[in-house]
Design a protein around this motif. Structure first.
Motif, PDB file in Angstrom:
ATOM      1  N   LYS A 262       1.389 -10.252  -7.226  1.00  0.00           N
ATOM      2  CA  LYS A 262       0.809 -10.313  -5.887  1.00  0.00           C
ATOM      3  C   LYS A 262       1.902 -10.633  -4.877  1.00  0.00           C
ATOM      4  CE  LYS A 262      -3.218 -12.250  -3.459  1.00  0.00           C
ATOM      5  NZ  LYS A 262      -3.849 -10.931  -3.259  1.00  0.00           N
ATOM      6  N   ASN A 263       1.959  -9.884  -3.780  1.00  0.00           N
ATOM      7  CA  ASN A 263       3.014 -10.079  -2.792  1.00  0.00           C
ATOM      8  C   ASN A 263       2.536  -9.628  -1.417  1.00  0.00           C
ATOM      9  OD1 ASN A 263       4.355  -7.237  -1.995  1.00  0.00           O
ATOM     10  ND2 ASN A 263       3.642  -7.165  -4.127  1.00  0.00           N
ATOM     11  N   ASN A 264       3.267 -10.044  -0.411  1.00  0.00           N
ATOM     12  CA  ASN A 264       2.969  -9.621   0.969  1.00  0.00           C
ATOM     13  C   ASN A 264       4.225  -9.078   1.646  1.00  0.00           C
ATOM     14  OD1 ASN A 264       4.361 -11.984   1.222  1.00  0.00           O
ATOM     15  ND2 ASN A 264       2.829 -13.051   2.478  1.00  0.00           N
ATOM     16  N   GLU A 265       5.061  -8.372   0.896  1.00  0.00           N
ATOM     17  CA  GLU A 265       6.300  -7.809   1.435  1.00  0.00           C
ATOM     18  C   GLU A 265       5.998  -6.794   2.543  1.00  0.00           C
ATOM     19  OE1 GLU A 265       9.225  -8.825   0.746  1.00  0.00           O
ATOM     20  OE2 GLU A 265       8.882 -10.020  -1.059  1.00  0.00           O
TER      21      GLU A 265
ATOM     22  N   CYS B  83      11.082 -10.346  -7.173  1.00  0.00           N
ATOM     23  CA  CYS B  83      10.113  -9.557  -6.419  1.00  0.00           C
ATOM     24  C   CYS B  83       9.527  -8.473  -7.312  1.00  0.00           C
ATOM     25  CB  CYS B  83      10.774  -8.906  -5.204  1.00  0.00           C
ATOM     26  SG  CYS B  83       9.623  -7.944  -4.201  1.00  0.00           S
ATOM     27  N   PRO B  84       8.189  -8.357  -7.390  1.00  0.00           N
ATOM     28  CA  PRO B  84       7.545  -7.341  -8.238  1.00  0.00           C
ATOM     29  C   PRO B  84       7.583  -5.975  -7.563  1.00  0.00           C
ATOM     30  CG  PRO B  84       5.873  -8.589  -7.058  1.00  0.00           C
ATOM     31  CD  PRO B  84       7.206  -9.189  -6.667  1.00  0.00           C
ATOM     32  N   ILE B  85       8.706  -5.307  -7.680  1.00  0.00           N
ATOM     33  CA  ILE B  85       8.991  -4.091  -6.922  1.00  0.00           C
ATOM     34  C   ILE B  85       7.922  -3.011  -7.093  1.00  0.00           C
ATOM     35  CG2 ILE B  85      10.591  -2.134  -6.820  1.00  0.00           C
ATOM     36  CD1 ILE B  85      11.547  -4.571  -5.280  1.00  0.00           C
ATOM     37  N   ASP B  86       7.366  -2.873  -8.297  1.00  0.00           N
ATOM     38  CA  ASP B  86       6.407  -1.788  -8.521  1.00  0.00           C
ATOM     39  C   ASP B  86       5.039  -2.068  -7.905  1.00  0.00           C
ATOM     40  OD1 ASP B  86       5.371  -3.673 -10.257  1.00  0.00           O
ATOM     41  OD2 ASP B  86       5.403  -2.383 -12.023  1.00  0.00           O
ATOM     42  N   CYS B  87       4.899  -3.219  -7.239  1.00  0.00           N
ATOM     43  CA  CYS B  87       3.643  -3.535  -6.576  1.00  0.00           C
ATOM     44  C   CYS B  87       3.848  -3.743  -5.074  1.00  0.00           C
ATOM     45  CB  CYS B  87       3.015  -4.779  -7.215  1.00  0.00           C
ATOM     46  SG  CYS B  87       1.223  -4.897  -7.004  1.00  0.00           S
ATOM     47  N   VAL B  88       4.951  -3.228  -4.550  1.00  0.00           N
ATOM     48  CA  VAL B  88       5.247  -3.305  -3.121  1.00  0.00           C
ATOM     49  C   VAL B  88       4.915  -1.954  -2.494  1.00  0.00           C
ATOM     50  CG1 VAL B  88       7.087  -3.603  -1.403  1.00  0.00           C
ATOM     51  CG2 VAL B  88       7.048  -5.041  -3.451  1.00  0.00           C
ATOM     52  N   VAL B  89       4.285  -1.967  -1.308  1.00  0.00           N
ATOM     53  CA  VAL B  89       4.009  -0.728  -0.581  1.00  0.00           C
ATOM     54  C   VAL B  89       5.318   0.035  -0.389  1.00  0.00           C
ATOM     55  CG1 VAL B  89       3.197   0.221   1.616  1.00  0.00           C
ATOM     56  CG2 VAL B  89       2.002  -1.723   0.568  1.00  0.00           C
ATOM     57  N   SER B  90       5.292   1.340  -0.622  1.00  0.00           N
ATOM     58  CA  SER B  90       6.532   2.114  -0.744  1.00  0.00           C
ATOM     59  C   SER B  90       7.455   1.990   0.461  1.00  0.00           C
ATOM     60  CB  SER B  90       6.208   3.586  -1.006  1.00  0.00           C
ATOM     61  OG  SER B  90       5.418   4.124   0.041  1.00  0.00           O
ATOM     62  N   ASP B  91       6.940   1.920   1.676  1.00  0.00           N
ATOM     63  CA  ASP B  91       7.798   1.796   2.849  1.00  0.00           C
ATOM     64  C   ASP B  91       8.635   0.523   2.828  1.00  0.00           C
ATOM     65  OD1 ASP B  91       7.107   4.156   4.002  1.00  0.00           O
ATOM     66  OD2 ASP B  91       6.004   3.311   5.688  1.00  0.00           O
TER      67      ASP B  91
ATOM     68  N   LEU C 262       9.632  -1.161  -0.060  1.00  0.00           N
ATOM     69  CA  LEU C 262      10.257  -1.407  -1.358  1.00  0.00           C
ATOM     70  C   LEU C 262      11.748  -1.725  -1.204  1.00  0.00           C
ATOM     71  CD1 LEU C 262       9.600   0.854  -4.470  1.00  0.00           C
ATOM     72  CD2 LEU C 262      11.783  -0.245  -4.073  1.00  0.00           C
ATOM     73  N   SER C 263      12.468  -0.889  -0.490  1.00  0.00           N
ATOM     74  CA  SER C 263      13.903  -1.120  -0.330  1.00  0.00           C
ATOM     75  C   SER C 263      14.165  -2.393   0.462  1.00  0.00           C
ATOM     76  CB  SER C 263      14.565   0.078   0.355  1.00  0.00           C
ATOM     77  OG  SER C 263      14.548   1.211  -0.500  1.00  0.00           O
TER      78      SER C 263
END
Length: 359
Positions: free
Chosen positions: A142-145, A207-215, A217-218
């Motif tokens: 779970k993240n709010n990136e 950071c759980p990269i595969d659960c971050v909205v694609s915009d 991610l980087s």
């Protein structure tokens, strides 16, 4: 493991005693979360729960953990105060048969830790039971990136090494961890940057990269780089594969976000087809080295400087033959960081450091 910072909770776990749920999946691939927590945090693990393998040990089934037992039920691990879901299946879903076990743990006052895409806290039954018992549901993914990459204030003197793969589930996380630990043993400041659920559970942050909205991610991995670039070397855990039909998007976003100056190409000896898609043959290491270097060099000068082989399924003699074959084919140092140790890969990494650090 000190905290899981990306799900909004700062959880001290110095007193945490885990029973890891692997019911029906106590093997190194699907059960890789359990395997790695047992390998790197054995002092916290009371037992694994798998009624199909009860009476055996983790050493027998996972080749790590010594005599940590595998038990049939929560009743057989009375010292545990938290339940960890120990699998990393495709899709990240909670197996329906596990719901009863999870609810039993909650009703016994145990925290529950999950790295799956199905969030415990979003499940009304789990959330209500946890509220009644005053226990924590910890969703590692779970993240709010919400930050995009800026490419500002990157410290070039911090060497960024990224593990990339021929496929998913070939050992990219383990290689990055082993290299980071070995670099510390050389008295060089190093940090493992976790980008997936298992790495976060082992390292305590990431950071759980595969659960971050694609915009974002980087930007999310760039944030990790900026936070930790006071170290001399960062070893950034890879995800998926640039050639995997399901996971290439996260692989490329991570590659461009972490801006590696060096890459370690990871693969499993004997694997012929894409994991989970047996009808699709794998791309060759030669082809993938070229693709990874081309993609990385769009952002920063970068090259593959070594190959990490996962030789767990073959004999020592077969591993040596394969090691020599790949050395000749790619002209790079090759080793299995568990079977052979990581030294062959450490030397070219250390050679890239500023002289004041490397010496």
């Amino acid at each position: 493991m000190t905290s899981f910072s990306n799900n909004g909770a700062r959880t001290s776990d110095s007193d945490r005693r885990l029973i890891i749920l692997t019911e029906g999946h106590t093997e190194p691939v699907t059960g890789k979360t359990a395997t790695c927590v047992v390998r790197y945090r054995p002092e916290q693990v009371v037992a694994l729960l798998d009624s199909t393998q009860a009476g055996r040990t983790t050493q027998e089934l996972l080749s790590v953990g010594g005599d940590i037992p595998i038990v049939a039920s929560l009743d057989d691990a009375p010292l545990a105060n938290a339940l960890m879901l120990g699998i990393a299946p495709s899709g990240g879903r909670i197996p329906p048969a596990w719901r009863k076990i999870i609810l039993t743990a909650i009703n016994r006052g145990m925290d529950v830790i999950s790295g799956l895409h199905d969030f415990l806290c979003n499940d009304p039954e789990f959330a209500n039971a946890a509220a009644l018992k005053g226990v924590h549901l910890i969703d590692v993914r779970k993240n709010n990136e919400r930050d995009v990459a800026s490419r500002l204030n990157i410290r070039e003197e911090c060497l960024r090494v990224h593990t990339v793969g021929q496929d998913c589930s070939v050992g990219k996380m383990l290689v990055a961890l082993e290299l980071s630990n070995a670099m510390k043993a050389r008295d060089i400041s190093s940090k493992f940057v976790a980008t997936g659920q298992t790495g976060i559970m082992v390292e305590g942050d990431g950071c759980p990269i595969d659960c971050v909205v694609s915009d974002f991610l980087s930007g999310a991995i760039e944030k990790q780089i900026l936070e930790h670039q006071h170290h001399d070397v960062l070893f950034i855990e890879g995800q998926g594969s640039i050639s995997h039909p399901r996971y290439s998007a996260v692989t490329l976003g991570l590659l461009h976000g972490c801006l590696p100056q060096a890459m370690i190409l990871c693969y499993e000896v004997g694997r012929k087809a894409v994991y989970g898609m047996d009808y699709m043959p794998l791309k060759s290491l030669v082809e993938l080295r070229e693709v990874y270097e081309t993609m990385a060099n769009l952002m920063v000068p970068s090259r593959v400087i070594g190959v990490a082989m996962n030789s767990r399924k073959v004999s020592a003699e077969e591993a040596e033959k394969e090691r020599e074959r790949v050395r000749q084919e790619l002209g790079l140092p090759v080793c299995d960081v568990i079977r052979h140790g990581p030294e062959d890969l450490l030397d070219p990494i250390q050679a890239m450091l500023p002289q004041t650090v490397a010496s």
